[in-house]
Write a protein that holds these residues in place. Structure first.
Motif, PDB file in Angstrom:
ATOM      1  N   ILE A  45     -24.647  71.328 -72.889  1.00 45.96           N
ATOM      2  CA  ILE A  45     -23.957  70.192 -73.262  1.00 45.96           C
ATOM      3  C   ILE A  45     -24.853  69.445 -72.937  1.00 45.96           C
ATOM      4  O   ILE A  45     -25.446  69.296 -71.371  1.00 45.96           O
ATOM      5  CB  ILE A  45     -22.561  69.729 -72.574  1.00 45.96           C
ATOM      6  N   PRO A  46     -25.297  68.057 -73.679  1.00 42.63           N
ATOM      7  CA  PRO A  46     -25.821  67.275 -73.473  1.00 42.63           C
ATOM      8  C   PRO A  46     -25.048  66.387 -72.397  1.00 42.63           C
ATOM      9  O   PRO A  46     -23.887  65.763 -72.805  1.00 42.63           O
ATOM     10  CB  PRO A  46     -26.263  66.235 -74.986  1.00 42.63           C
ATOM     11  N   GLU A  47     -26.145  65.468 -71.469  1.00 39.15           N
ATOM     12  CA  GLU A  47     -25.243  64.784 -70.946  1.00 39.15           C
ATOM     13  C   GLU A  47     -26.157  63.671 -70.832  1.00 39.15           C
ATOM     14  O   GLU A  47     -27.387  62.768 -70.810  1.00 39.15           O
ATOM     15  CB  GLU A  47     -26.500  65.167 -68.892  1.00 39.15           C
ATOM     16  N   ARG A  48     -25.185  62.589 -70.917  1.00 43.46           N
ATOM     17  CA  ARG A  48     -25.859  60.663 -71.506  1.00 43.46           C
ATOM     18  C   ARG A  48     -24.419  60.037 -70.221  1.00 43.46           C
ATOM     19  O   ARG A  48     -23.687  60.681 -70.127  1.00 43.46           O
ATOM     20  CB  ARG A  48     -24.957  60.246 -72.730  1.00 43.46           C
TER      21      ARG A  48
ATOM     22  N   PHE B  78     -20.196  71.550 -66.136  1.00 38.69           N
ATOM     23  CA  PHE B  78     -20.565  72.498 -67.239  1.00 38.69           C
ATOM     24  C   PHE B  78     -21.732  73.028 -67.204  1.00 38.69           C
ATOM     25  O   PHE B  78     -21.589  74.708 -67.326  1.00 38.69           O
ATOM     26  CB  PHE B  78     -19.905  72.380 -68.748  1.00 38.69           C
ATOM     27  N   ASN B  79     -22.803  72.758 -67.106  1.00 37.73           N
ATOM     28  CA  ASN B  79     -24.004  72.948 -67.542  1.00 37.73           C
ATOM     29  C   ASN B  79     -24.686  73.614 -65.866  1.00 37.73           C
ATOM     30  O   ASN B  79     -25.561  74.755 -65.882  1.00 37.73           O
ATOM     31  CB  ASN B  79     -24.942  71.494 -67.383  1.00 37.73           C
ATOM     32  N   GLY B  80     -24.221  73.290 -64.753  1.00 40.13           N
ATOM     33  CA  GLY B  80     -24.721  73.725 -63.372  1.00 40.13           C
ATOM     34  C   GLY B  80     -24.131  74.867 -63.649  1.00 40.13           C
ATOM     35  O   GLY B  80     -24.098  76.578 -63.295  1.00 40.13           O
ATOM     36  N   MET B  81     -22.525  75.411 -64.091  1.00 41.02           N
ATOM     37  CA  MET B  81     -22.035  76.224 -64.515  1.00 41.02           C
ATOM     38  C   MET B  81     -22.311  77.751 -64.921  1.00 41.02           C
ATOM     39  O   MET B  81     -22.882  78.516 -64.494  1.00 41.02           O
ATOM     40  CB  MET B  81     -20.428  76.469 -64.550  1.00 41.02           C
TER      41      MET B  81
END
Length: 544
Positions: A259-262, A274-277
């Protein structure tokens, strides 16, 4: 073209259940409409009431002043005599009221000076009205006249009543009005009633303008709320949609999706979590996949490497087995056991190699048109002697149908051998019935025994590798514990089903359902699970 409201209702229901953004906007607009409607109704009612009260009080004050002016004029004629002077006084009073209303900008005012009923003496002066005929008098109700006629005995000076004034141009149209009555006395002639009828169309126009303004403003406010809600919901729902799409791609095997992080808000925090998971899951999946590949390669390599020494051992064992009659009893028994265990070891290696091929996805179907009834008969014939040693009788029930199917006969035969072998081992000497039936799209084979059966927990694990319901139970067929697992893989390779039914003390039934054509799609099975048992009791052998 007829409007299909059912179709629109179904679409709206689907949209409501599938779109969070639509539900948020719709709920907000509906609730806002209710709130704006309630507030607008209250404001409209308050403005209308206050406008009417202010207008009524203004007209009541004007009517009271007119009553005082008329009474003063009538009192000035008290010392004068003659009907002419009385008539002149009434006319002067009428004109005075007309001039005063004209100066007060109360256009459209109607005036009537009527003699109170039931009074003795001559009717001098005559009744006066701003409109000839009885048009003005008809606007005054009997109840108001009765109240005005008794005014001299009450403290109230003027009385009023709301009325509807007919339009002069349209007989069906009316305008709001107010009639105000008061009592005056004319010396020498008695009591007269003074009525002023006011047209409130101007006030109604103001109220209509207020209503239209509130309506347009309310609709604009609801529309603005809907647009703002849609924008806010889109800002909130959009990251959720991205997260859902990313999760679907991860589930489909695209482990690199993120998922893009902004920014640093809550949504960004969710994206980072979510990205860490996803990173952790990807590492675990890659590690497990690597371990699985290593395990598969190890099993395959070991199985291949063991074939050469196992072949040597089997040849040596065969030599000893062929000369067993020359050995002492203990040595002869040892040779027999060696040959049996070497055969079982070969079967285990073969099953392990087959499972490794399934795990590696290297299995290919070799299908051909096959008569499944004949295939079942051949399998039963090969196992009849084994079933006889256990006291079980093998029966076949084939009512007829489309029994030819495009299948891999070797794999189907292996499935039947596994199912019949298990039924013989657990049938407790009872008959074992094989059912086969078909329809235009599918063929089903069911193996039914009446042995010990299984519990629900056992049925959930019956297809697991190396699992046995009763490890201490002696097997006649000497299986490896992989038969049902391989059978399940063979059925899935055909695009079919392998299902089980069982109950403690009632036996078990395994049903194999296969599509009649390669790459066919199954929707149902031609046989129930378990099948109808009537044929098992009445027909011992019905072979097509």
């Amino acid at each position: 073209m007829q409007f299909d409201w059912r179709s629109w209702l179904a679409r709206l229901t689907h949209l409501w259940s599938s779109s969070l953004q639509f539900r948020t906007v719709a709920a907000t607009v509906v609730l806002s409409s209710i709130a704006v409607g309630i507030i607008g109704s209250y404001v409209s009612f308050s403005i209308g009431t206050n406008l009417f009260d202010a207008r009524r009080d203004q007209l009541l004050a004007a009517s009271a002043n007119a009553n005082d002016a008329v009474q003063t004029l009538f009192n000035s004629t008290a010392d004068q005599g003659g009907s002419t002077d009385v008539e002149n006084a009434a006319t002067d009073a009428f004109n005075l009221i007309l001039r005063s209303n004209a100066n007060a900008s109360t256009t459209g005012t109607r005036i009537a000076i009527l003699r109170s009923p039931d009074q003795p003496g001559p009717r001098v002066p005559a009744d006066l009205a701003s409109i000839p005929g009885r048009a003005t008098e008809l606007l005054v109700s009997p109840e108001l006249r009765k109240a005005v006629a008794a005014a001299e005995t009450k403290k109230s000076k003027v009385y009023w009543q709301s009325i509807a004034i007919p339009s002069a141009t349209d007989p069906t149209a009316t305008a709001p009005g107010l009639v105000i009555g008061s009592s005056v006395s004319l010396p020498g002639s008695g009591y007269y009633e003074l009525y002023l009828i006011y047209d409130l169309s101007d006030s109604q126009q103001i109220l209509d303008f207020v209503h239209s303004t509130l309506l347009i403003g309310g609709l604009a406010l609801i529309l603005l709320i809907g647009v703002v809600t849609w924008v806010i919901a889109r800002l909130v729902v959009a990251p959720i949609r991205v997260a859902a799409s990313t999760a679907e791609k991860l589930a489909a095997g695209q482990l690199e999706q993120r998922i893009p992080e902004r920014g640093d808000d809550v949504v960004a925090t969710l994206a980072r979590s979510f990205n860490g998971m996803a990173d952790s899951l990807q590492k675990q999946i890659v590690r497990l996949a690597t371990l699985s590949q290593i395990q598969q390669r190890f099993v395959s390599d070991v199985s291949h490497e063991l074939r050469t020494p196992l072949t040597t051992i089997r040849l040596a064992g065969d030599v000893l087995y062929d000369q067993r009659d020359t050995f002492p009893p203990a040595t002869r028994r040892t040779a027999e056991l060696l040959r049996t265990q070497v055969q079982r070891f070969e079967e285990l290696l073969g099953d392990l190699l087959e499972m490794s091929r399934f795990d590696a996805g290297a299995v290919q179907l070799e299908t051909e048109p096959t008569n499944l009834v004949r295939l079942v008969e051949e399998t039963i014939e090969g196992l009849e002697s084994l079933a006889a040693t256990k006291g079980s009788e093998l029966r076949l029930i084939a009512p007829g149908g489309y029994f030819e199917a495009d299948v891999d006969s070797r794999r189907v035969r292996r499935i039947l051998q596994n199912l019949l072998g298990n039924a013989i081992d657990h049938g407790e000497g009872h008959p074992i019935v094989v059912y086969i039936d078909s329809n235009e799209t599918a063929v089903a084979i069911a193996v039914r025994d009446y042995g010990i059966g299984m519990t629900t927990a056992s049925m959930e694990r019956v297809f697991d590798r190396f699992w046995r319901a009763d490890p201490s139970r002696q097997r006649t067929t000497g299986g490896t514990g992989l038969g049902l697992a391989i059978s399940l893989e063979d059925a899935a390779l055909h695009g079919g089903w392998l299902e089980v039914w069982s109950a403690p003390g009632q036996g078990s039934c395994f049903r194999l359902t296969l599509p009649r054509e390669r790459d066919g799609h199954l929707t149902s099975s031609p046989l129930d699970l378990p099948p109808d048992e009537l044929g098992a009791d009445s027909r011992e052998d019905d072979r097509a």
